[in-house]
Motif scaffolding. Structure first.
Motif, mmCIF file in Angstrom:
data_model
loop_
_atom_site.group_PDB
_atom_site.id
_atom_site.type_symbol
_atom_site.label_atom_id
_atom_site.label_comp_id
_atom_site.label_asym_id
_atom_site.label_seq_id
_atom_site.Cartn_x
_atom_site.Cartn_y
_atom_site.Cartn_z
ATOM 1 N N GLU A 118 2.364 1.858 -3.307
ATOM 2 C CA GLU A 118 1.358 2.330 -4.215
ATOM 3 C C GLU A 118 1.251 3.754 -4.059
ATOM 4 O OE1 GLU A 118 -3.620 1.970 -5.135
ATOM 5 O OE2 GLU A 118 -2.635 0.785 -3.503
ATOM 6 N N ASN A 124 4.321 5.574 -5.323
ATOM 7 C CA ASN A 124 4.425 5.605 -6.822
ATOM 8 C C ASN A 124 3.581 6.799 -7.443
ATOM 9 O OD1 ASN A 124 4.833 4.616 -9.615
ATOM 10 N ND2 ASN A 124 2.852 3.874 -9.709
ATOM 11 N N LYS A 129 0.871 -1.403 0.149
ATOM 12 C CA LYS A 129 0.033 0.060 0.110
ATOM 13 C C LYS A 129 0.805 1.152 -0.188
ATOM 14 C CE LYS A 129 -4.247 1.950 1.052
ATOM 15 N NZ LYS A 129 -5.659 1.162 0.556
#
Length: 229
Positions: A92, A95, A89
């Motif tokens: 993510e 990113n 998580k």
């Protein structure tokens, strides 16, 4: 919309905010997130002090992170259930952040609560295994002269516990902490079900030093940002 297109769009929108577009005050953003994100907890207090080290032996203190917004969480690498999911998580979210001008203003910090098992070699491999970018991510452990439970004590200072059993398993909750550029603890995002875009939006406000209401506001920017995902 495909993920790549979403990331490009969010980079464009957040990039505009980072470079001076008007935004809501942090107080208003807190209120919006509390209404929309049930796992969001606003906080405003000094983050606890610590001295920890990287896998390469470099010491890291909160003073070394000043000037950056810090997204911090606790894990241990032998955990086979929620810790890998938490790391992914964070990857993510990283990113999303790193696709914008915020990349150089945000540091992601993972802290092990199992220093005995999480050796430097284990720590070095963990990031790449779970998609974390070394450009602005660091994995910290205890120093050689600290007790083995030092990082679990730090976790308690941030409001949650890792309780170690005799077989090495640790019972714990999942919390992602956000610390601002001056070292103040500004929010918790609890569990794994919060929307990553909500955390990214909050981080964006902190990178912009958003504190006081502006006389003019760009109506609907938060809704536009969230609708991309």
């Amino acid at each position: 919309m495909h993920l790549l297109g979403s990331l490009i769009a969010v980079a464009t929108l957040i990039g505009g905010l980072v470079h001076g577009a008007q935004a809501h005050s942090l107080e208003e953003l807190d209120a919006m997130l509390q209404g929309d994100e049930k796992y969001f907890q606003p906080i405003d207090r000094p983050a606890p002090n610590f001295t920890l080290r990287t896998a390469e032996g470099r010491l890291v203190r909160p003073a070394d992170l000043r000037g950056k917004v810090v997204v911090l969480h606790f894990i241990y690498t032998s955990c086979t259930d929620v810790c890998p999911l938490h790391a992914e998580k964070i990857a993510e979210i990283q990113n999303m952040v790193n696709g914008t001008p915020m990349k150089d203003q945000v540091t992601f910090v993972s802290i092990t609560t199992d220093p005995t098992r999480d050796t430097p070699d284990v720590m070095r491999k963990y990031g790449s295994t779970h998609g974390l970018d070394l450009a602005n991510w660091v994995f910290l452990t205890t120093t050689q002269d600290q007790p083995e439970d030092a990082t679990r004590t730090l976790a308690e200072a941030l409001g949650h516990k890792f309780t170690k059993t005799d077989d090495g398993i640790q019972a714990h909750g999942i919390v992602t902490h956000v610390i601002d550029k001056e070292g103040r603890w500004r929010a918790n995002f609890h569990g794994l079900d919060f929307a990553p875009i909500n955390l990214v939006t909050f981080v964006n406000a902190l990178t912009n030093n958003v504190e006081r209401p502006h006389h003019e506001q760009q109506e609907g920017w938060l809704a536009k940002l969230k609708n991309l995902f």
